[in-house]
Scaffold this motif. Sequence first.
Motif, mmCIF file in Angstrom:
data_model
loop_
_atom_site.group_PDB
_atom_site.id
_atom_site.type_symbol
_atom_site.label_atom_id
_atom_site.label_comp_id
_atom_site.label_asym_id
_atom_site.label_seq_id
_atom_site.Cartn_x
_atom_site.Cartn_y
_atom_site.Cartn_z
ATOM 1 N N PHE A 106 0.642 -1.457 0.350
ATOM 2 C CA PHE A 106 0.308 0.710 -0.215
ATOM 3 C C PHE A 106 1.052 1.326 -0.013
ATOM 4 O O PHE A 106 1.118 1.194 1.243
ATOM 5 C CB PHE A 106 -1.323 -0.145 0.974
ATOM 6 N N ALA A 107 0.543 1.865 -1.104
ATOM 7 C CA ALA A 107 1.598 3.320 -0.904
ATOM 8 C C ALA A 107 0.488 4.219 -1.439
ATOM 9 O O ALA A 107 -0.606 4.456 -1.075
ATOM 10 C CB ALA A 107 2.565 3.807 -2.334
ATOM 11 N N THR A 108 0.361 5.594 -1.369
ATOM 12 C CA THR A 108 0.612 6.523 -1.774
ATOM 13 C C THR A 108 -0.133 7.128 -2.881
ATOM 14 O O THR A 108 -0.564 8.606 -2.692
ATOM 15 C CB THR A 108 0.215 7.892 0.168
ATOM 16 N N SER A 109 -0.347 6.967 -3.520
ATOM 17 C CA SER A 109 -0.791 7.415 -5.047
ATOM 18 C C SER A 109 -0.390 5.937 -6.062
ATOM 19 O O SER A 109 0.607 5.608 -5.788
ATOM 20 C CB SER A 109 0.423 8.307 -5.459
ATOM 21 N N THR A 269 -2.940 -0.008 -8.748
ATOM 22 C CA THR A 269 -4.254 0.860 -9.021
ATOM 23 C C THR A 269 -3.746 2.025 -7.982
ATOM 24 O O THR A 269 -2.883 2.300 -7.446
ATOM 25 C CB THR A 269 -5.391 0.224 -9.007
ATOM 26 N N ALA A 270 -5.144 2.933 -8.141
ATOM 27 C CA ALA A 270 -4.766 3.886 -7.423
ATOM 28 C C ALA A 270 -7.103 4.940 -7.066
ATOM 29 O O ALA A 270 -7.656 3.683 -7.403
ATOM 30 C CB ALA A 270 -3.711 4.704 -7.275
ATOM 31 N N LYS A 271 -6.768 5.820 -7.045
ATOM 32 C CA LYS A 271 -7.590 7.184 -7.975
ATOM 33 C C LYS A 271 -9.077 5.995 -7.034
ATOM 34 O O LYS A 271 -9.512 6.506 -6.142
ATOM 35 C CB LYS A 271 -7.993 6.391 -9.371
ATOM 36 N N ALA A 278 -9.064 9.646 -0.140
ATOM 37 C CA ALA A 278 -8.155 9.128 1.067
ATOM 38 C C ALA A 278 -6.948 9.078 -0.492
ATOM 39 O O ALA A 278 -7.386 8.418 -1.507
ATOM 40 C CB ALA A 278 -8.249 8.774 1.723
ATOM 41 N N PRO A 279 -5.203 9.215 -0.674
ATOM 42 C CA PRO A 279 -4.354 9.277 -1.115
ATOM 43 C C PRO A 279 -4.340 7.708 -0.967
ATOM 44 O O PRO A 279 -2.999 7.807 -0.271
ATOM 45 C CB PRO A 279 -3.646 10.370 -0.562
ATOM 46 N N LEU A 280 -4.533 6.340 -1.379
ATOM 47 C CA LEU A 280 -3.842 5.787 -1.502
ATOM 48 C C LEU A 280 -3.211 4.947 -2.841
ATOM 49 O O LEU A 280 -4.047 5.365 -3.877
ATOM 50 C CB LEU A 280 -5.072 4.472 -1.528
ATOM 51 N N ALA A 306 0.719 1.801 3.856
ATOM 52 C CA ALA A 306 -0.500 1.052 4.685
ATOM 53 C C ALA A 306 -1.189 2.008 5.634
ATOM 54 O O ALA A 306 -1.338 2.394 6.765
ATOM 55 C CB ALA A 306 -0.263 -0.135 5.410
ATOM 56 N N HIS A 307 -0.975 3.210 5.081
ATOM 57 C CA HIS A 307 -1.530 4.237 5.816
ATOM 58 C C HIS A 307 -2.371 4.380 6.621
ATOM 59 O O HIS A 307 -3.244 4.315 5.796
ATOM 60 C CB HIS A 307 -1.080 5.781 5.120
ATOM 61 N N PRO A 308 -3.326 3.708 8.415
ATOM 62 C CA PRO A 308 -4.679 3.551 8.186
ATOM 63 C C PRO A 308 -5.909 4.316 7.530
ATOM 64 O O PRO A 308 -6.503 4.459 7.351
ATOM 65 C CB PRO A 308 -4.669 3.821 9.844
ATOM 66 N N LEU A 309 -5.466 5.693 7.344
ATOM 67 C CA LEU A 309 -6.592 7.033 6.720
ATOM 68 C C LEU A 309 -6.816 6.225 5.319
ATOM 69 O O LEU A 309 -7.921 7.515 4.818
ATOM 70 C CB LEU A 309 -5.632 8.922 7.007
ATOM 71 N N THR A 310 -5.702 6.348 4.847
ATOM 72 C CA THR A 310 -5.462 6.223 3.304
ATOM 73 C C THR A 310 -6.155 4.582 3.201
ATOM 74 O O THR A 310 -7.413 4.726 1.911
ATOM 75 C CB THR A 310 -4.428 5.845 2.517
#
Length: 443
Positions: A106-109, A269-271, A278-280, A306-310
């Motif tokens: 899990f990344a952020t973009s 994937t993302a979006k 949230a930016p995942l 792996a940020h919980p908010l994302t």
Amino acid sequence: MSDDIVELTTKHTYGTWRAQRGWKPIHVTRAEGCAFWDASGKRYLDLSSQLICSNLGHQNEAVIEAICAQARQLAYISPAHTCEVRARVAQKLLEVMPKGLDKFFFATSGTEANEAAFKMARLYTGKHKIIARYTSYHGSTAGSVAATGDFRRWFIEPAGKIPGVVFGPEVNCYRCPLGRSHPECGVACADYLAYMIDHEENVAAVIVEPVVGTNGVLIPPADYLPKIAEVARKRGVLLIADEVMSGWGRTGKWFAVDHWGVVPDILTTAKGVTNAAAPLGVVATSRAIADYFDDNMFAHGHTYEAHPLTLAPVIAAIDEYRRLDLLDRATKMGDVVGAKLRALKEKHPSIGDVRGIGLFWAVELVKDRATKEPFNVPQDKAARRPLVVDAVVAEAAKRGVSLMGWVSHLLVAPPLIISEAEIDEGIAALDAALDVADQRLSG
Ligand code: PLP
């Protein structure tokens, strides 16, 4: 008040992929369903789901609530630990991912997901080269922009471009890069990728957008992706499917590869995975790759991984796609949009081609239908020359409809919840705005 916001924004923050002078962003104060509003109260129908990411429509309540609840419960914990949302999201993704892809990073973009995918492919295969295609976008940081085929790569070349990417032909049956036509060609563009692998040593992976997004909704013929998968498999090269834009119901399936029964080795994937709330970014890998890293260093990671908010909105988003039946709805409403866009083609000589799948459509503008000469080429966009599509987009915006223009085509990709009445509203504005392109025709 609004002037203040725009001035502070443009003076102290960067507008992306543009020269800063002349940037006048819309100050958005509210968004709901398929629309957003500016500070003067003007409503815009959102025909491109912002950056083709707000698939469930704006401010989906279940998604927002999940983020708020997670923020109250546990807003951050190091990725070296775990928490319930991380485990449950992984479990939930198994329900929708192509079968066999069962371990996730899990990344952020989308960009970061592709960066991670390249690194994993290189570590797993022990090889270095990535084969990408010219008409593609894979992200904005070093590795992902180096693998981007479109003009956004030019700005970092030659000095900034990391080595190790080789470009091949895209699949584009409207403007075939090999000058062929399908089905007589036997998907020669896929054979060419095989030829490339055979003549490049050291190929780790081939990356494709299964349906090319920003660069024009290029849909492969049915025999293309299965052939690419076979070509790669036979040669021990990994197939990476970049589903950052084409995933999450956009094409009428969870992922575009599902149309052709292809399971890549890695899917990014993302979006739409969080409805962009949230930016995942997600990297999904095969069991073989997962097993490899059991005893080999997974040499990657971020503080916000792996940020919980994302992760918080993912389960709610998947449940919403299902509750609202949005995969089928994308197909049904896509047929409606397609019929209306084809009717516009009858009326507007500036339209060269209309193509789409699900609620993912491109309207390509040309100076001349017979020669298919586009109004503008990527060099125009890179050099900041005025584009005809931008004039069409501006005219549509005046009429309260927001859509994306790119080089010489328009992207019509509304939230999957769009109603027929909203489609009519959007098409009417597009119809009027296309007069701007018709007036630029040479004849
Ligand atoms: N890959 C594709 C196919 C995309 O369309 C995009 C963004 O539009 C990206 C990667 C990059 O994703 P992000 O903007 O989240 O970094």
